[in-house]
Design a protein around this motif. Structure first.
Motif, PDB file in Angstrom:
ATOM      1  N   LEU A  74       0.829  -1.215   0.000  1.00 37.22           N
ATOM      2  CA  LEU A  74       0.000   0.000   0.000  1.00 37.22           C
ATOM      3  C   LEU A  74       0.860   1.259   0.000  1.00 37.22           C
ATOM      4  N   GLN A  75       2.127   1.114  -0.365  1.00 34.96           N
ATOM      5  CA  GLN A  75       3.008   2.286  -0.366  1.00 34.96           C
ATOM      6  C   GLN A  75       2.606   3.320  -1.407  1.00 34.96           C
ATOM      7  N   TRP A  76       1.834   2.892  -2.407  1.00 36.98           N
ATOM      8  CA  TRP A  76       1.391   3.827  -3.441  1.00 36.98           C
ATOM      9  C   TRP A  76       0.543   4.951  -2.856  1.00 36.98           C
ATOM     10  N   ILE A  77      -0.088   4.703  -1.708  1.00 36.08           N
ATOM     11  CA  ILE A  77      -0.941   5.730  -1.093  1.00 36.08           C
ATOM     12  C   ILE A  77      -0.152   7.005  -0.828  1.00 36.08           C
ATOM     13  N   GLU A  78       1.096   6.844  -0.405  1.00 40.77           N
ATOM     14  CA  GLU A  78       1.922   8.015  -0.097  1.00 40.77           C
ATOM     15  C   GLU A  78       2.408   8.727  -1.350  1.00 40.77           C
ATOM     16  N   LYS A  79       2.250   8.090  -2.500  1.00 40.24           N
ATOM     17  CA  LYS A  79       2.741   8.687  -3.748  1.00 40.24           C
ATOM     18  C   LYS A  79       1.694   9.568  -4.428  1.00 40.24           C
ATOM     19  N   ILE A  80       0.479   9.589  -3.895  1.00 43.63           N
ATOM     20  CA  ILE A  80      -0.576  10.398  -4.515  1.00 43.63           C
ATOM     21  C   ILE A  80      -0.505  11.819  -3.963  1.00 43.63           C
ATOM     22  N   PRO A  81      -0.209  12.795  -4.815  1.00 42.16           N
ATOM     23  CA  PRO A  81      -0.123  14.182  -4.330  1.00 42.16           C
ATOM     24  C   PRO A  81      -1.503  14.761  -4.053  1.00 42.16           C
ATOM     25  N   LYS A  82      -1.519  15.782  -3.223  1.00 45.17           N
ATOM     26  CA  LYS A  82      -2.779  16.440  -2.894  1.00 45.17           C
ATOM     27  C   LYS A  82      -3.141  17.464  -3.971  1.00 45.17           C
ATOM     28  N   CYS A  83      -4.415  17.656  -4.145  1.00 48.08           N
ATOM     29  CA  CYS A  83      -4.911  18.651  -5.101  1.00 48.08           C
ATOM     30  C   CYS A  83      -4.752  20.051  -4.511  1.00 48.08           C
ATOM     31  N   PRO A  84      -4.934  21.102  -5.321  1.00 46.64           N
ATOM     32  CA  PRO A  84      -4.833  22.465  -4.783  1.00 46.64           C
ATOM     33  C   PRO A  84      -5.908  22.745  -3.732  1.00 46.64           C
ATOM     34  N   ILE A  85      -5.533  23.536  -2.741  1.00 49.04           N
ATOM     35  CA  ILE A  85      -6.459  23.970  -1.687  1.00 49.04           C
ATOM     36  C   ILE A  85      -6.512  25.491  -1.709  1.00 49.04           C
ATOM     37  N   TYR A  86      -7.717  26.047  -1.733  1.00 56.30           N
ATOM     38  CA  TYR A  86      -7.888  27.494  -1.824  1.00 56.30           C
ATOM     39  C   TYR A  86      -8.559  28.023  -0.555  1.00 56.30           C
ATOM     40  N   HIS A  87      -8.080  29.194  -0.131  1.00 55.83           N
ATOM     41  CA  HIS A  87      -8.616  29.863   1.060  1.00 55.83           C
ATOM     42  C   HIS A  87      -9.077  31.265   0.667  1.00 55.83           C
ATOM     43  N   PRO A  88     -10.231  31.388   0.023  1.00 57.51           N
ATOM     44  CA  PRO A  88     -10.678  32.719  -0.411  1.00 57.51           C
ATOM     45  C   PRO A  88     -11.040  33.615   0.764  1.00 57.51           C
ATOM     46  N   THR A  89     -10.863  34.904   0.557  1.00 60.21           N
ATOM     47  CA  THR A  89     -11.325  35.872   1.549  1.00 60.21           C
ATOM     48  C   THR A  89     -12.845  35.995   1.439  1.00 60.21           C
ATOM     49  N   VAL A  90     -13.452  36.659   2.383  1.00 60.47           N
ATOM     50  CA  VAL A  90     -14.902  36.856   2.348  1.00 60.47           C
ATOM     51  C   VAL A  90     -15.285  37.611   1.081  1.00 60.47           C
ATOM     52  N   GLU A  91     -14.459  38.591   0.684  1.00 59.04           N
ATOM     53  CA  GLU A  91     -14.748  39.365  -0.535  1.00 59.04           C
ATOM     54  C   GLU A  91     -14.647  38.481  -1.773  1.00 59.04           C
ATOM     55  N   GLU A  92     -13.607  37.663  -1.865  1.00 61.47           N
ATOM     56  CA  GLU A  92     -13.443  36.765  -3.008  1.00 61.47           C
ATOM     57  C   GLU A  92     -14.555  35.717  -3.057  1.00 61.47           C
ATOM     58  N   PHE A  93     -15.086  35.400  -1.887  1.00 56.31           N
ATOM     59  CA  PHE A  93     -16.081  34.349  -1.745  1.00 56.31           C
ATOM     60  C   PHE A  93     -17.479  34.802  -2.158  1.00 56.31           C
ATOM     61  N   ASP A  94     -17.633  36.084  -2.433  1.00 56.61           N
ATOM     62  CA  ASP A  94     -18.962  36.658  -2.648  1.00 56.61           C
ATOM     63  C   ASP A  94     -19.714  35.993  -3.791  1.00 56.61           C
ATOM     64  N   ASP A  95     -19.056  35.781  -4.941  1.00 59.19           N
ATOM     65  CA  ASP A  95     -19.719  35.199  -6.120  1.00 59.19           C
ATOM     66  C   ASP A  95     -19.042  33.880  -6.472  1.00 59.19           C
ATOM     67  N   PRO A  96     -19.694  32.754  -6.189  1.00 55.51           N
ATOM     68  CA  PRO A  96     -19.022  31.452  -6.391  1.00 55.51           C
ATOM     69  C   PRO A  96     -18.609  31.184  -7.828  1.00 55.51           C
ATOM     70  N   LEU A  97     -19.467  31.491  -8.796  1.00 58.36           N
ATOM     71  CA  LEU A  97     -19.148  31.160 -10.184  1.00 58.36           C
ATOM     72  C   LEU A  97     -18.039  32.052 -10.727  1.00 58.36           C
ATOM     73  N   LEU A  98     -18.030  33.301 -10.307  1.00 61.45           N
ATOM     74  CA  LEU A  98     -16.951  34.194 -10.727  1.00 61.45           C
ATOM     75  C   LEU A  98     -15.629  33.745 -10.098  1.00 61.45           C
ATOM     76  N   TYR A  99     -15.667  33.350  -8.837  1.00 64.30           N
ATOM     77  CA  TYR A  99     -14.458  32.869  -8.167  1.00 64.30           C
ATOM     78  C   TYR A  99     -13.942  31.591  -8.830  1.00 64.30           C
ATOM     79  N   LEU A 100     -14.856  30.690  -9.159  1.00 62.65           N
ATOM     80  CA  LEU A 100     -14.445  29.432  -9.791  1.00 62.65           C
ATOM     81  C   LEU A 100     -13.828  29.674 -11.164  1.00 62.65           C
ATOM     82  N   GLN A 101     -14.315  30.686 -11.874  1.00 68.13           N
ATOM     83  CA  GLN A 101     -13.714  31.025 -13.170  1.00 68.13           C
ATOM     84  C   GLN A 101     -12.276  31.495 -13.007  1.00 68.13           C
ATOM     85  N   THR A 102     -11.990  32.159 -11.898  1.00 66.05           N
ATOM     86  CA  THR A 102     -10.625  32.670 -11.698  1.00 66.05           C
ATOM     87  C   THR A 102      -9.641  31.562 -11.339  1.00 66.05           C
ATOM     88  N   ILE A 103     -10.097  30.525 -10.630  1.00 73.97           N
ATOM     89  CA  ILE A 103      -9.171  29.455 -10.232  1.00 73.97           C
ATOM     90  C   ILE A 103      -9.137  28.303 -11.231  1.00 73.97           C
TER      91      ILE A 103
END
Length: 533
Positions: A28-57
């Protein structure tokens, strides 16, 4: 309704004499070989419009197939309160899932959708917690990925888990004081936001326009699949134990399918994408890693969103009792993927859930009428324009080809304002044009069949021919808009490249003659299509 005691659930203490394998036998050593996907921490202002934010990332995040977004806003009303007080009488039925890897014999269709019991939220939580404690001796334990894949690979006979999947309802609160519930990230409202393509649908489709709940227990799983129509999906984790997600980028979807065909189904199945659509194929990501298919993971906790991008295969499992909620969505950059899905559905003769061509035409017209000051240079606008121009150009090719095939027939052309029709032969959705039999109003054909090697598609089952062509009464408007879009340099360059891949032998005179004759029929006259070919 099937029911069974919790003694039949996973981790029974009975010995399995047919399977003496141990953890040491599994690498099961392959488990450690899988990298993590990107994680985003938007501000409250960036979080205002979900579809617009998703277009930017999206330009960056889509390269991983999945990503995680940590919400800066927290729900004030917990999911259990919403489901017990705001949704009085809430109950759901589970599916029973065998805790094992499916046999690689393609005839083994193990029951991923066997019906379980009906529970209230509290009843299911109580059952799930008892199973968890029986396995780990403590409610504070944190099961690992290794634990899950060990159990799956051992595959002890009779072990199963339950999963409340595709449960209609929402755990987002309607309380006006709930910050998350009144935000645009409330999944009940996502499909109706201004930039959402699905706002143009005139009906409710559970899971696509309206969210559904997913209530899991230890090792409840969702098998490898891609979203219907290659749509985006967004999943919010309301409460409970984490989920592990695996995702494959869209660029590697074909390689993923080849790996599944050759190393899961042993090359014995055709139409692997149709099998995967059944959502019963669960296997370890090591199969993909060994075949150079990149895989990324996310560990989703309460208060976090996971996004899956168009045509990104994904799967995962729960580490204990939890409650999530998900819905599909689409923005402009989805249309190229939606076009691919439409073609795939037609080849497999699968009925579409949403009318792709109608959505594209409506979005294109809205974009054309948008004030230049309001039009932003977004990738989504480019995708809409390019997809629409391709649609119209290929339709012109189909009409030219049709004029050749029906040149000796007395064929009529009619104006129509009807909504989408489905092709009776391949189930492709038709909005701009289609053929019909004059004797069978319910039998219609898409124009893509004009390129078939044989011409038996012309013959209707009733014995007559499908030689009545229906064009939208505002067809010329759509053509004019396509030509306006095509004047843009980037669109023009892309169209030239696209057309190189599709032979088009019609001269401009051929097509102009055909259209002029078609217009005469719109005034009620029968068209005799002729040709010098």
């Amino acid at each position: 309704m099937a029911s069974h005691s919790t003694n039949e659930h996973v981790f029974s203490k009975k010995k399995n004499t047919n399977n003496k394998r141990t953890l040491n036998e599994f690498d099961l050593q392959w488990i450690e070989k899988i990298p993590k996907c990107p994680i985003y921490h938007p501000t409250v202002e960036e979080f205002d419009d979900p579809l617009l934010y998703l277009q930017t990332i999206a330009p960056h995040a889509s390269k991983y197939g999945i990503c995680k977004i940590v919400s800066p806003i927290k729900a004030c009303v917990p999911a259990n309160v919403v489901l017990s007080k705001e949704m009085k009488g809430f109950k759901f039925e589970t599916n029973v899932q065998p805790l094992r890897i499916g046999s690689r014999d393609p005839n083994d269709k193990f029951a991923f959708f066997k019906r379980g019991r009906k529970y209230s939220f509290k009843e299911f939580e109580s059952m799930a917690d008892k199973v968890f404690v029986r396995r780990f001796r403590s409610s504070d334990s944190v099961p690992s990925e290794q634990d899950f894949w060990h159990e799956m690979l051992v595959g002890r006979k009779g072990c199963s888990v339950e999963y409340g999947v595709n449960v209609e309802g929402s755990a987002f609160s309607s309380d006006p004081n709930d910050n998350l519930g009144r935000s645009k990230w409330n999944l009940k409202n996502l499909s109706r936001l201004p930039n959402s393509t699905l706002r143009l649908l005139d009906r409710v489709i559970p899971g696509i326009t309206d969210p559904m709940l997913y209530i899991g227990m230890l090792y409840s799983m969702f098998a490898w699949h891609v979203e219907d129509h290659y749509l985006y999906s967004i999943n919010y984790h309301h409460s409970g134990a984490p989920k592990t997600w695996y995702g494959v980028p869209a660029d590697f979807a074909s390689r993923f399918e080849n790996a599944v065909l050759n190393h899961v189904y042993n090359g014995e199945e055709v139409g692997v994408s149709k099998l995967l659509a059944e959502k019963t194929t669960m296997f370890p990501p090591s199969v993909l890693l060994q075949n150079n298919v990149p895989v990324y993971k996310a560990i989703q906790k309460p208060g976090e969103f996971v996004i899956t991008f168009p045509k990104a295969y994904h799967s995962g499992f729960s580490h204990g009792f939890n409650c999530g909620e998900a819905v599909n969505f689409a923005i402009g950059d989805w249309f190229p993927f939606g076009g691919e899905a439409r073609q795939s559905y037609a080849l497999l003769r699968v009925s579409p859930i949403i009318p792709y061509e109608e959505l594209l035409c409506k979005e294109a017209m809205l974009l054309h009428n948008l004030s230049p000051k309001k039009e932003q240079d977004l990738a989504s606008h480019f995708s809409i324009k390019l997809s629409f121009v391709c649609l119209v150009r290929f339709l012109e090719q189909d009409l030219w080809r049709l004029s050749r095939i029906l040149r000796r027939s007395s064929s009529s052309v009619w104006s129509t304002a009807q909504d989408t029709k489905l092709c009776s032969r391949c189930y492709r959705d038709c909005y701009l044009a289609y053929l019909m039999c004059s004797s069978c109003p319910s039998y219609s054909l898409c124009l893509s069949h004009v390129w078939d090697a044989a011409t038996d598609w012309i013959d209707c089952p009733c014995g007559n021919q499908c030689n009545a062509l229906f064009l939208r009464d505002d067809m010329s408007t759509y053509e004019n808009v396509a030509r306006v879009f095509e004047q843009e340099d980037r669109i023009s360059m892309e169209i030239r490249e696209e057309m190189k891949n599709h032979e088009f032998r019609a001269s401009s005179k051929d097509y102009t003659d055909f259209k002029l004759k078609g217009k005469s029929k719109l005034r009620g006259r029968t068209l005799k299509i002729t040709s010098n070919e």
